[in-house]
Structures are given as structure tokens and as C-alpha cells.
Design a protein around this motif. Sequence first.
Motif, PDB file in Angstrom:
ATOM      1  N   PRO A 105       0.830  -1.207   0.000  1.00 42.48           N
ATOM      2  CA  PRO A 105       0.000   0.000   0.000  1.00 42.48           C
ATOM      3  C   PRO A 105       0.863   1.254   0.000  1.00 42.48           C
ATOM      4  O   PRO A 105       1.851   1.338   0.744  1.00 42.48           O
ATOM      5  CB  PRO A 105      -0.811  -0.117   1.295  1.00 42.48           C
ATOM      6  CG  PRO A 105      -0.777  -1.570   1.643  1.00 42.48           C
ATOM      7  CD  PRO A 105       0.560  -2.052   1.182  1.00 42.48           C
ATOM      8  N   CYS A 106       0.500   2.224  -0.840  1.00 42.88           N
ATOM      9  CA  CYS A 106       1.284   3.459  -0.919  1.00 42.88           C
ATOM     10  C   CYS A 106       0.348   4.638  -1.073  1.00 42.88           C
ATOM     11  O   CYS A 106      -0.609   4.593  -1.855  1.00 42.88           O
ATOM     12  CB  CYS A 106       2.246   3.402  -2.096  1.00 42.88           C
ATOM     13  SG  CYS A 106       3.135   4.957  -2.417  1.00 42.88           S
ATOM     14  N   ILE A 107       0.634   5.687  -0.330  1.00 37.08           N
ATOM     15  CA  ILE A 107      -0.079   6.950  -0.484  1.00 37.08           C
ATOM     16  C   ILE A 107       0.955   8.020  -0.818  1.00 37.08           C
ATOM     17  O   ILE A 107       2.001   8.108  -0.173  1.00 37.08           O
ATOM     18  CB  ILE A 107      -0.901   7.305   0.778  1.00 37.08           C
ATOM     19  CG1 ILE A 107      -1.707   8.582   0.557  1.00 37.08           C
ATOM     20  CG2 ILE A 107      -0.026   7.410   2.025  1.00 37.08           C
ATOM     21  CD1 ILE A 107      -2.742   8.856   1.644  1.00 37.08           C
ATOM     22  N   HIS A 108       0.673   8.801  -1.863  1.00 44.30           N
ATOM     23  CA  HIS A 108       1.607   9.841  -2.280  1.00 44.30           C
ATOM     24  C   HIS A 108       0.858  11.162  -2.439  1.00 44.30           C
ATOM     25  O   HIS A 108      -0.366  11.223  -2.320  1.00 44.30           O
ATOM     26  CB  HIS A 108       2.311   9.443  -3.582  1.00 44.30           C
ATOM     27  CG  HIS A 108       1.394   9.248  -4.748  1.00 44.30           C
ATOM     28  ND1 HIS A 108       1.195  10.200  -5.732  1.00 44.30           N
ATOM     29  CD2 HIS A 108       0.608   8.197  -5.099  1.00 44.30           C
ATOM     30  CE1 HIS A 108       0.343   9.747  -6.624  1.00 44.30           C
ATOM     31  NE2 HIS A 108      -0.040   8.527  -6.272  1.00 44.30           N
ATOM     32  N   GLY A 109       1.611  12.230  -2.700  1.00 44.86           N
ATOM     33  CA  GLY A 109       1.009  13.552  -2.701  1.00 44.86           C
ATOM     34  C   GLY A 109       0.705  14.026  -1.292  1.00 44.86           C
ATOM     35  O   GLY A 109      -0.105  14.934  -1.070  1.00 44.86           O
ATOM     36  N   VAL A 110       1.384  13.421  -0.326  1.00 41.04           N
ATOM     37  CA  VAL A 110       1.169  13.721   1.098  1.00 41.04           C
ATOM     38  C   VAL A 110       2.152  14.802   1.554  1.00 41.04           C
ATOM     39  O   VAL A 110       3.286  14.882   1.068  1.00 41.04           O
ATOM     40  CB  VAL A 110       1.364  12.442   1.947  1.00 41.04           C
ATOM     41  CG1 VAL A 110       1.261  12.746   3.432  1.00 41.04           C
ATOM     42  CG2 VAL A 110       0.349  11.377   1.549  1.00 41.04           C
ATOM     43  N   ASP A 111       1.735  15.626   2.487  1.00 40.24           N
ATOM     44  CA  ASP A 111       2.636  16.595   3.110  1.00 40.24           C
ATOM     45  C   ASP A 111       3.503  15.829   4.115  1.00 40.24           C
ATOM     46  O   ASP A 111       3.196  15.767   5.308  1.00 40.24           O
ATOM     47  CB  ASP A 111       1.832  17.698   3.802  1.00 40.24           C
ATOM     48  CG  ASP A 111       2.720  18.795   4.395  1.00 40.24           C
ATOM     49  OD1 ASP A 111       3.958  18.621   4.418  1.00 40.24           O
ATOM     50  OD2 ASP A 111       2.154  19.813   4.842  1.00 40.24           O
ATOM     51  N   THR A 112       4.577  15.208   3.620  1.00 42.79           N
ATOM     52  CA  THR A 112       5.412  14.359   4.482  1.00 42.79           C
ATOM     53  C   THR A 112       6.163  15.176   5.532  1.00 42.79           C
ATOM     54  O   THR A 112       6.547  14.631   6.570  1.00 42.79           O
ATOM     55  CB  THR A 112       6.408  13.554   3.636  1.00 42.79           C
ATOM     56  OG1 THR A 112       7.128  14.429   2.755  1.00 42.79           O
ATOM     57  CG2 THR A 112       5.677  12.511   2.793  1.00 42.79           C
ATOM     58  N   ARG A 113       6.376  16.452   5.259  1.00 44.77           N
ATOM     59  CA  ARG A 113       6.992  17.307   6.283  1.00 44.77           C
ATOM     60  C   ARG A 113       6.081  17.408   7.497  1.00 44.77           C
ATOM     61  O   ARG A 113       6.528  17.316   8.643  1.00 44.77           O
ATOM     62  CB  ARG A 113       7.283  18.694   5.704  1.00 44.77           C
ATOM     63  CG  ARG A 113       7.927  19.659   6.706  1.00 44.77           C
ATOM     64  CD  ARG A 113       8.254  20.994   6.047  1.00 44.77           C
ATOM     65  NE  ARG A 113       8.748  21.964   7.005  1.00 44.77           N
ATOM     66  CZ  ARG A 113       9.994  22.043   7.430  1.00 44.77           C
ATOM     67  NH1 ARG A 113      10.892  21.181   6.981  1.00 44.77           N
ATOM     68  NH2 ARG A 113      10.367  22.956   8.297  1.00 44.77           N
ATOM     69  N   ALA A 114       4.788  17.557   7.245  1.00 46.02           N
ATOM     70  CA  ALA A 114       3.824  17.647   8.350  1.00 46.02           C
ATOM     71  C   ALA A 114       3.738  16.324   9.099  1.00 46.02           C
ATOM     72  O   ALA A 114       3.653  16.304  10.339  1.00 46.02           O
ATOM     73  CB  ALA A 114       2.447  18.052   7.813  1.00 46.02           C
ATOM     74  N   VAL A 115       3.756  15.199   8.367  1.00 47.61           N
ATOM     75  CA  VAL A 115       3.732  13.884   9.015  1.00 47.61           C
ATOM     76  C   VAL A 115       4.949  13.719   9.919  1.00 47.61           C
ATOM     77  O   VAL A 115       4.842  13.293  11.083  1.00 47.61           O
ATOM     78  CB  VAL A 115       3.695  12.749   7.964  1.00 47.61           C
ATOM     79  CG1 VAL A 115       3.781  11.389   8.652  1.00 47.61           C
ATOM     80  CG2 VAL A 115       2.436  12.834   7.115  1.00 47.61           C
ATOM     81  N   THR A 116       6.113  14.080   9.385  1.00 48.15           N
ATOM     82  CA  THR A 116       7.352  13.934  10.148  1.00 48.15           C
ATOM     83  C   THR A 116       7.351  14.812  11.389  1.00 48.15           C
ATOM     84  O   THR A 116       7.750  14.376  12.477  1.00 48.15           O
ATOM     85  CB  THR A 116       8.559  14.273   9.257  1.00 48.15           C
ATOM     86  OG1 THR A 116       8.556  13.422   8.109  1.00 48.15           O
ATOM     87  CG2 THR A 116       9.869  14.097  10.016  1.00 48.15           C
TER      88      THR A 116
END
Length: 354
Positions: A105-116
Motif C-alpha cells: 500500500p502506498c499513499i503519495h502527494g502527502v505533506d510528508t513534512r507535516a507527518v514527520t
Amino acid sequence: MIGKLILEDGSVFAGEVISRERAVGEVVFNTGMTGYQEVLTDPSYCGQIVTMTYPLIGNYGTAAVYDQAIKSYVRGFVISELAGDPSNWQAECSLPQYLLSRGIPCIHGVDTRAVTRRIRSAGTMKGIIVPAEAGAEEIKELFGRLPEIEVVAEVTPKEVYRMPAEGPRVAVLDYGIKRNILNSLAKAGCDLTVFPADTLAADILGRDFAGVFLSNGPGDPKDVPKSIQTVKELMGKKPIFGICLGHQLLALAAGADTYKLKFGHRGANHPVKDLATGRVYITSQNHGYAVDEATLDGRDYVVTHRAVNDGTIEGMKHRQLPIFSVQYHPEAAPGPDDNTYLFDEYMTLLRKEG
């Protein structure tokens, strides 16, 4: 297809999912700019949803030569920008094709900075990846699944196998070993026999091995008490070298303690200081637990390496016995070859003790 990453604290991050596969796991982050395929196939990530902090992932595609295990054990993958058209002469397929073919499973277009930032603030936590239409009942059911504790049993081999060479015979206890570690040991000249994680000490001591190697692997080291007992019974009988989980098991077998880090060390850019030389190495790391330094007091161990970022233990050795370990991954070559000297030191120890 619109989807979302939901953390157990209620945080929601929108993005696009490549399939309708659901993911449940501990959400962590990796700061490496490259190495996404190695991350996907590193057994130490078993049970986890991995967030890549570098924004562009997939630009050089994938190739079988980079796989670190026969399959992927990650539960999900979170990225910012997914590159579907790689540029690399070695590329055999794109990252989206790779993920789909393996059911990751993969989700992209995510604000990974916010997740981190959320993980760094609140600590690692359980999370799920679902399509946008997933309802409240399904989300509740996914979060209600029991946490995984037998991840080592999932990644360890079922049978003993050999990697023969003209050199000292080494017993490898495989808790989820990376292919590059086996290759590095073989390149150094070790004749390897690889054992499942639940192997008893008697099965190793009853054979003519020059030394023992304790591999990396996933999860909490305290979840494998039988492995701790095996290591305890091997100490003082054979030269021992441990990496990552092997390092933690060695500490527990010695009577020390381990603890969970707030958000772990995962990436290919972690500075580690060798306390004997004062030299700082750039290292690859993937661990969520560390050895409690205070509990090493009076146990005949000396700290040899220390993380520059937070001061945690990155290496130790016994004062009298031929035993040493490191928390980081010297085989991963972010330096690129700065840390391979540890395998040479192990070979020197085997020949000396032999």
C-alpha cells in the motif's frame, strides 16, 4: 484515487493511493535521499508504515540487485512526490509498478513534512492507510487490531543454509538480516552458515564455528526472550559481532536494559563518533530502540561509538572477551565505505581467537 493516512492521535493527511489495499502499522520516518528500495526490502521495517522525508521518491526506478530480502515486509509507504518515469540505465521497472506488483500500500502527494513533524512531536504511533471512502467502522476495526510482536518470527529463515567460502566458519543468527550484511561478511572472507532466530546455543556450540554473528531485525528486542537466552549462553564461548537488533540483544544478554526512542533513528545521514579515534562517520541507521547506558555500569562493557545528534550508544565492546557490536549499519555504505572496517576487525578477531 484519493486516500488518507490516519494516525492514532486522530491526525489525518490526505493524498492519492495507488490501490485499494489497506495498511496498518507503526508510522515511522526515514531521512534518506536515496535507498527507497533498500528501505522497502529491509526486514527491520517489518510491521511499519514508512514515511520518506525526501520529497522526490522513485526517480531512479527499481532493480532486483538492490533488494535486501526476498520480499518486502513494510506495511505501507508514504511519500510526497511519486516519480513514475525513472531515469536510470539499471532500472527494471518504475517504483509504482514495483509497489503494485508486491501489494505494498502506498499513499503519495502527502505533506510528508507535516507527518514527520507530528511524529517528532508526539512520537511514533500506529497508523493506517485507507481509500477516502473508508467509513468510521472500518477505521475503528483497523485501529483495533492487536500490535505485532512476533515480527522476528515473520522475517527469519525457516531452515539453515550456507554461504561457503575459504575462511573462518561463522554462525549467523538471522533475526531479519539484510543481504548486504551477508555479502559484506562473505567479502571479508567468512564462511557463513545462517541459522533461524530460534536456534539454541547448543546447536551452534556443538559445531566447529570460529565465531558468531548477530544480525539486524525488527521490533522490540525484549519480545524475543529465547534469543536473548541463546546469546547469553554463547557469550564467552565464541567471538561475537552484533549489528542493530543483534547489538541490543547482546546488551540484554549481558544484563543491561533497552528502551524505546521517541521517534527512532532511520536514514542514511546519521553522524556517529568513534570514541577511540575521535573520527565522525556518516552512517545508515534503522532502529527504534537503544541501549540504556546507565545499565551498562559494572558489566565489563565500554561504549565505543556514540550518536552525535542525541548522544545515544552506537557501539560497545567487552573489556576482556572478544565481543563487540554497533547499533548502526556499516554495510549500507552511506560514506560510502567508511564503516566496512568493522568487518575487517571481526575477521582479525576470528583469526586471533582461532
